[in-house]
Write a protein that holds these residues in place. Sequence first.
Motif, PDB file in Angstrom:
ATOM      1  N   VAL A  15       0.854  -1.185   0.000  1.00 32.63           N
ATOM      2  CA  VAL A  15       0.000   0.000   0.000  1.00 32.63           C
ATOM      3  C   VAL A  15       0.895   1.241   0.000  1.00 32.63           C
ATOM      4  N   ILE A  16       0.402   2.293  -0.621  1.00 35.20           N
ATOM      5  CA  ILE A  16       1.121   3.569  -0.611  1.00 35.20           C
ATOM      6  C   ILE A  16       0.303   4.553   0.216  1.00 35.20           C
ATOM      7  N   LEU A  17       0.924   5.053   1.289  1.00 36.35           N
ATOM      8  CA  LEU A  17       0.291   6.055   2.130  1.00 36.35           C
ATOM      9  C   LEU A  17       0.702   7.424   1.592  1.00 36.35           C
ATOM     10  N   PRO A  18      -0.249   8.202   1.073  1.00 38.06           N
ATOM     11  CA  PRO A  18       0.092   9.459   0.387  1.00 38.06           C
ATOM     12  C   PRO A  18       0.462  10.591   1.336  1.00 38.06           C
ATOM     13  N   CYS A  19       1.468  11.338   0.934  1.00 39.93           N
ATOM     14  CA  CYS A  19       1.860  12.529   1.682  1.00 39.93           C
ATOM     15  C   CYS A  19       2.634  13.443   0.741  1.00 39.93           C
ATOM     16  N   THR A  20       2.148  14.659   0.559  1.00 39.00           N
ATOM     17  CA  THR A  20       2.851  15.629  -0.279  1.00 39.00           C
ATOM     18  C   THR A  20       2.948  16.941   0.481  1.00 39.00           C
ATOM     19  N   THR A  21       3.988  17.696   0.185  1.00 33.71           N
ATOM     20  CA  THR A  21       4.187  18.982   0.833  1.00 33.71           C
ATOM     21  C   THR A  21       3.787  20.105  -0.112  1.00 33.71           C
ATOM     22  N   ILE A  22       3.410  21.199   0.481  1.00 35.60           N
ATOM     23  CA  ILE A  22       3.106  22.381  -0.324  1.00 35.60           C
ATOM     24  C   ILE A  22       4.284  23.337  -0.172  1.00 35.60           C
ATOM     25  N   SER A  23       5.218  23.242  -1.097  1.00 31.75           N
ATOM     26  CA  SER A  23       6.421  24.062  -1.043  1.00 31.75           C
ATOM     27  C   SER A  23       6.796  24.456  -2.462  1.00 31.75           C
ATOM     28  N   PRO A  24       7.009  25.733  -2.714  1.00 28.65           N
ATOM     29  CA  PRO A  24       7.363  26.155  -4.076  1.00 28.65           C
ATOM     30  C   PRO A  24       8.791  25.732  -4.422  1.00 28.65           C
ATOM     31  N   GLY A  25       8.981  25.279  -5.637  1.00 28.61           N
ATOM     32  CA  GLY A  25      10.318  24.909  -6.105  1.00 28.61           C
ATOM     33  C   GLY A  25      10.776  23.565  -5.578  1.00 28.61           C
ATOM     34  N   GLU A  26      11.983  23.196  -5.981  1.00 28.35           N
ATOM     35  CA  GLU A  26      12.548  21.918  -5.555  1.00 28.35           C
ATOM     36  C   GLU A  26      13.062  22.023  -4.130  1.00 28.35           C
ATOM     37  N   LEU A  27      12.908  20.944  -3.395  1.00 32.47           N
ATOM     38  CA  LEU A  27      13.364  20.898  -2.009  1.00 32.47           C
ATOM     39  C   LEU A  27      14.814  20.434  -1.952  1.00 32.47           C
ATOM     40  N   ILE A  28      15.549  20.913  -0.982  1.00 34.79           N
ATOM     41  CA  ILE A  28      16.924  20.465  -0.763  1.00 34.79           C
ATOM     42  C   ILE A  28      16.859  19.321   0.250  1.00 34.79           C
ATOM     43  N   LEU A  29      17.050  18.099  -0.229  1.00 32.48           N
ATOM     44  CA  LEU A  29      16.860  16.939   0.628  1.00 32.48           C
ATOM     45  C   LEU A  29      17.867  16.870   1.759  1.00 32.48           C
ATOM     46  N   SER A  30      19.052  17.451   1.570  1.00 29.48           N
ATOM     47  CA  SER A  30      20.046  17.426   2.649  1.00 29.48           C
ATOM     48  C   SER A  30      19.623  18.320   3.817  1.00 29.48           C
ATOM     49  N   ASN A  31      18.614  19.159   3.589  1.00 30.53           N
ATOM     50  CA  ASN A  31      18.063  19.999   4.657  1.00 30.53           C
ATOM     51  C   ASN A  31      16.657  19.554   5.055  1.00 30.53           C
ATOM     52  N   SER A  32      16.326  18.302   4.766  1.00 28.21           N
ATOM     53  CA  SER A  32      14.973  17.813   5.024  1.00 28.21           C
ATOM     54  C   SER A  32      14.953  16.784   6.153  1.00 28.21           C
ATOM     55  N   ILE A  33      13.923  16.878   6.968  1.00 22.63           N
ATOM     56  CA  ILE A  33      13.657  15.879   8.005  1.00 22.63           C
ATOM     57  C   ILE A  33      12.245  15.375   7.758  1.00 22.63           C
ATOM     58  N   LEU A  34      12.085  14.060   7.659  1.00 21.76           N
ATOM     59  CA  LEU A  34      10.776  13.459   7.420  1.00 21.76           C
ATOM     60  C   LEU A  34      10.583  12.284   8.370  1.00 21.76           C
ATOM     61  N   TYR A  35       9.516  12.354   9.141  1.00 23.59           N
ATOM     62  CA  TYR A  35       9.132  11.262  10.037  1.00 23.59           C
ATOM     63  C   TYR A  35       7.840  10.650   9.532  1.00 23.59           C
ATOM     64  N   TRP A  36       7.743   9.338   9.565  1.00 27.07           N
ATOM     65  CA  TRP A  36       6.473   8.631   9.459  1.00 27.07           C
ATOM     66  C   TRP A  36       6.339   7.914  10.790  1.00 27.07           C
ATOM     67  N   GLN A  37       5.249   8.154  11.497  1.00 26.58           N
ATOM     68  CA  GLN A  37       5.091   7.514  12.796  1.00 26.58           C
ATOM     69  C   GLN A  37       3.623   7.238  13.095  1.00 26.58           C
ATOM     70  N   ILE A  38       3.412   6.394  14.105  1.00 28.39           N
ATOM     71  CA  ILE A  38       2.063   6.138  14.620  1.00 28.39           C
ATOM     72  C   ILE A  38       2.111   6.346  16.132  1.00 28.39           C
ATOM     73  N   GLU A  39       0.988   6.713  16.696  1.00 30.06           N
ATOM     74  CA  GLU A  39       0.827   6.871  18.147  1.00 30.06           C
ATOM     75  C   GLU A  39       1.880   7.790  18.767  1.00 30.06           C
ATOM     76  N   HIS A  40       2.350   8.773  18.055  1.00 30.87           N
ATOM     77  CA  HIS A  40       3.293   9.793  18.519  1.00 30.87           C
ATOM     78  C   HIS A  40       4.656   9.269  18.941  1.00 30.87           C
ATOM     79  N   THR A  41       4.825   7.950  19.053  1.00 33.16           N
ATOM     80  CA  THR A  41       6.112   7.430  19.531  1.00 33.16           C
ATOM     81  C   THR A  41       6.686   6.311  18.675  1.00 33.16           C
ATOM     82  N   VAL A  42       5.851   5.632  17.905  1.00 31.71           N
ATOM     83  CA  VAL A  42       6.322   4.478  17.127  1.00 31.71           C
ATOM     84  C   VAL A  42       6.856   4.974  15.787  1.00 31.71           C
ATOM     85  N   LEU A  43       8.155   4.831  15.581  1.00 31.03           N
ATOM     86  CA  LEU A  43       8.802   5.303  14.361  1.00 31.03           C
ATOM     87  C   LEU A  43       8.670   4.259  13.254  1.00 31.03           C
TER      88      LEU A  43
END
Length: 173
Positions: A15-43
């Motif tokens: 399954v693909i869980l969708p998530c997109t950001t609203i940001s103009p232009g290309e993002l600099i991935l070396s300056n990106s932090i992305l978490y996917w988690q459940i129940e505020h603590t499960v990474l």
Amino acid sequence: GQPDKTCHAFVGETVILPCTTISPGELILSNSILYWQIEHTVLVHFFYKGQDWLDRQEKRYNGRTSLFLDQMKYGNFSLKLSNVQLLDTAEYACIYKQTGDHPNKTQKSKINLIVSGKIIFGSEGGHELHANFVVFNFSGHSQISSRSFADAPFLAMLPLSFHLLVSLGVWHL
């Protein structure tokens, strides 16, 4: 709050869980932090400074999660979850933050994943007969989830029969 989207999957599927950001232009991935988690603590998945950091990932997700690395710079942070299990049913949070010279506010979206199981009746001549579980929600109502019973019409009565047994108190969950 309420989830932004609800996804459905069957045990064993991807399954693909969708998530997109609203940001103009290309993002600099070396300056990106992305978490996917459940129940505020499960990474479930962690992406930091241009790469996956999975050393603190919950063990049950080990080897089953991936991101679309080629699409992330355009704001696609969707999570691919393979070999879905019943225990994967949860509300997932996708949390994104850009750091560096131009930090932005944290963006968060919630995706509700509902996983249904299948009952396999065995094989007859190499063909397996499948029927889906009846899924009960917390309001006490049942939701019969089925793909197609065209190959075996008698199986269409199974969820109804099970529902009646539960309703009559013959079968206790």
